[in-house]
Design an enzyme around this catalytic site. Structure first.
Site, PDB file in Angstrom:
ATOM      1  CB  SER A 192       5.727  52.106 -11.443  1.00  0.00           C
ATOM      2  OG  SER A 192       6.500  53.163 -12.205  1.00  0.00           O
ATOM      3  CE  LYS A 193       4.701  45.639 -14.965  1.00  0.00           C
ATOM      4  NZ  LYS A 193       3.928  45.300 -15.819  1.00  0.00           N
ATOM      5  NE  ARG A 194       4.786  54.564 -17.575  1.00  0.00           N
ATOM      6  CZ  ARG A 194       3.994  55.058 -18.178  1.00  0.00           C
ATOM      7  NH1 ARG A 194       4.300  56.545 -18.028  1.00  0.00           N
ATOM      8  NH2 ARG A 194       3.048  55.084 -19.010  1.00  0.00           N
ATOM      9  CB  THR A 200       1.402  45.653 -19.357  1.00  0.00           C
ATOM     10  OG1 THR A 200       1.945  45.322 -18.013  1.00  0.00           O
ATOM     11  CG2 THR A 200       0.191  45.190 -19.555  1.00  0.00           C
TER      12      THR A 200
END
Length: 510
Positions: free
Chosen positions: A266-268, A15
């Site tokens: 997180s990736k964000r 993702t």
RNA sequence: GGUCCGUUCGUCUAGCCAGGUCAGGACGUCAGGUUUUCAUCCUGGUAACACGGGUUCGAAUCCCGUACGGACUACCA
């Protein structure tokens, strides 16, 4: 530990890019596998078509490659338990979902999103403990438990969308022993009837994960602790599929937290934290936003691995620097900590510095050559090796090299104002002129001779080292910093030294 | 809200399971030393057992409670 063959998997969903937490999970799995001569498997969990990101799978593989984490089996390398991409295993999951229904451990549910929403609202209004689709609420929903068999068949035949849910028992203790946390017990009444199979024909993580781990003979599930809460559902699945006795061991590792405060990384978080969260640079396919990577920031893969290994795990000794092969010798699950850890960018830098100063000059020089070529600078390897040797102690990254050594390649363009003020006095130009004659007469222009002659001049005239050497540095480098002045002089050569002193006399003004 | 997990210097952590340590190390930071300078390096300092009860001669360590933090609570993984 039991004696079955160690087979572990790293099972990311494509993702987006992997972040350092994901890399650490992969690393711990890998180290554990290698320690016990086991197999490290890469499985891609791409059951969510909506969140699929193109390029993410390649990114994951490339990241592991950069980290020297070798995949024994799985996507990209193959193996006898394939395919290793869940989207290519659809039919397998379907079979097991149906088996569960036949055995009475799962059921069809036809509720629309609106109906689900309505149920949750209603339960919320009733101040119910939770708003789950569970042993209680399922009795008032549209599913194969409440509908009669004819209706169910009709709905299925008319292609009404349905999901398959796990039929969780009303009142049972579901427990498992986690390698990191010990025994964990859940009451089944608190569990929801998890969706096993989605209306788009894909399984959810829960089903696919259990089925694949079993079919791929996974011995240990090492994953982030965000999975603890869904593990009881997985335990139930193992039981209902008749695999209870071959259930893998679970090890849930603590999360990596944001450095500034709250929540898991997180990736964000991208670049917002002031340090990279990704191993490799990543360009968002939609927004074109670029997030920096450890590789591009100048981290060495072995340093990066070392940093990650010591986040949430420690060897119990005072050693901190470990090669990946040393790690595979001493890694153990029981030394994984229980609490989350924050990533410390400062210490990460220190680690990289340790690795940098321990690398040999030839390797460093070759890395630096790439930087120089980008700047359009041609220099011999021999020269660059000399320079690197002189400056490596002062750098944490290859990218620090330029700042530490630009003066070897170009004349100073400006002179640091503070250093000028402090060191360039009224009589300095005259001193420099005298020094110029001394330097011009040096035979065999090497650091040792230069130092001898210059010091001789200083002592003879009773001038003091700082009074002469600081202005000389200013002329050669443009500031008050840098490595040994005499070595700098040797490397740039007599003619260049003379020219720079002349430039200084002319340009530096008090 | 519910369920589960956690809590030792600012940060990463050792020590906890098998109670007795001046609670150790590393990063950071501060001071001193080395150096022509800056950096490195060396020496030294700084700073922590979340809180409250219990058990015990003795608790960071065992038990209970409280507080705080986190994860999960999707037809995401």
């Amino acid at each position: 530990m039991n004696k079955k063959k160690v087979r572990v998997r790293f099972a990311p969903s494509p993702t987006g890019p992997l972040h350092i937490g994901g890399v650490r999970t992969a690393l711990f799995n890998y180290l554990f596998a290698k320690k016990y001569n086991g197999t490290f498997i890469l499985r891609i969990e791409d059951t969510d078509q909506n969140r699929y990101v193109k390029g993410a799978e390649d990114y994951i593989i490339n990241s592991l490659k950069w980290c020297n984490i070798k995949i024994d089996e799985g996507v990209g390398v193959g193996g006898k338990y394939g395919p290793y991409r869940q989207s290519e295993r659809k039919d397998i999951y379907k079979k097991y979902a149906e088996q569960l229904i036949t055995a009475g451990f799962a059921y069809y549910a036809f509720d629309t999103p609106e109906e689900l929403e309505e149920m949750r609202e209603k339960l919320k209004a009733e101040k119910s403990e939770n708003q789950q689709y569970n042993f209680l609420s399922r009795t008032s929903m549209r599913n194969s438990l409440t509908l009669n068999p004819d209706e169910v068949e009709k709905l299925i035949e008319s292609k009404t969308p349905f999901v398959i849910r796990l039929k969780v028992p009303e009142d049972e203790n579901v427990e498992f022993t986690d390698v990191v946390h010990g025994k964990i017990i859940f009451k089944s009444s608190q569990l929801d009837d998890k969706i096993l199979f989605k209306s788009d024909g894909m399984p959810t993580y829960h089903l696919a994960n259990v089925v694949d781990d079993h079919l791929m003979k996974i011995s240990h599930v090492i994953r982030g602790s965000e999975w603890i809460n869904s593990t009881p559902s997985h335990v139930l699945l193992y039981k209902y599929l008749g695999w209870e006795n071959e259930m893998p061991e679970f090890a849930h590792m603590p999360l990596i937290l944001k450095p500034n405060g709250k929540g898991k990384l997180s990736k964000r978080d991208g670049d917002a934290l002031g340090f990279p969260v990704f191993p490799l640079e990543w360009t968002n396919t939609e927004t074109k936003e670029v997030s920096s990577g450890y590789r591009e920031s100048g981290y060495f893969p072995d340093a990066f691995i070392n940093i990650l290994a010591l986040l949430g795990w420690n060897p119990g000794t005072e050693q901190e620097i470990f090669s990946i092969s040393e790690l595979t010798e001493i890694f153990s699950l029981d030394r994984i900590g229980k609490s989350g850890s924050r990533f410390d960018p400062e210490k990460a830098k220190w680690f990289n510095h340790q690795y940098l100063i321990n690398k040999n000059n030839t390797e460093l020089a070759s890395l630096y050559q790439d930087v120089l070529k980008n700047k359009g600078i041609e220099a011999s390897d021999e020269l660059v090796i000399k320079i690197v040797d002189l400056i490596k102690e002062r750098a944490s990254f290859i990218s620090d090299f330029w700042e530490q050594s630009f003066f070897f390649f170009q004349k100073p363009t400006n002179y640091d104002a503070k250093a000028v003020k402090k060191n360039w006095k009224e009589n300095t130009p005259n001193m420099m002129k005298e020094l110029l004659t001394v330097i011009e007469n040096i035979e065999g222009f090497n650091a040792e001779n230069i130092e001898g002659e210059v010091k001789n001049y200083i002592e003879k005239n009773e001038l003091g080292f700082g009074k002469v050497l600081n202005p000389l540095r200013l002329c050669l480098v443009g500031s008050g910093k840098g490595p040994s002045l005499f070595h700098i002089a040797e490397i740039i050569g007599k003619a260049e030294v003379v020219e720079r002193i002349n430039n200084g006399i002319e340009k530096i003004k008090k």
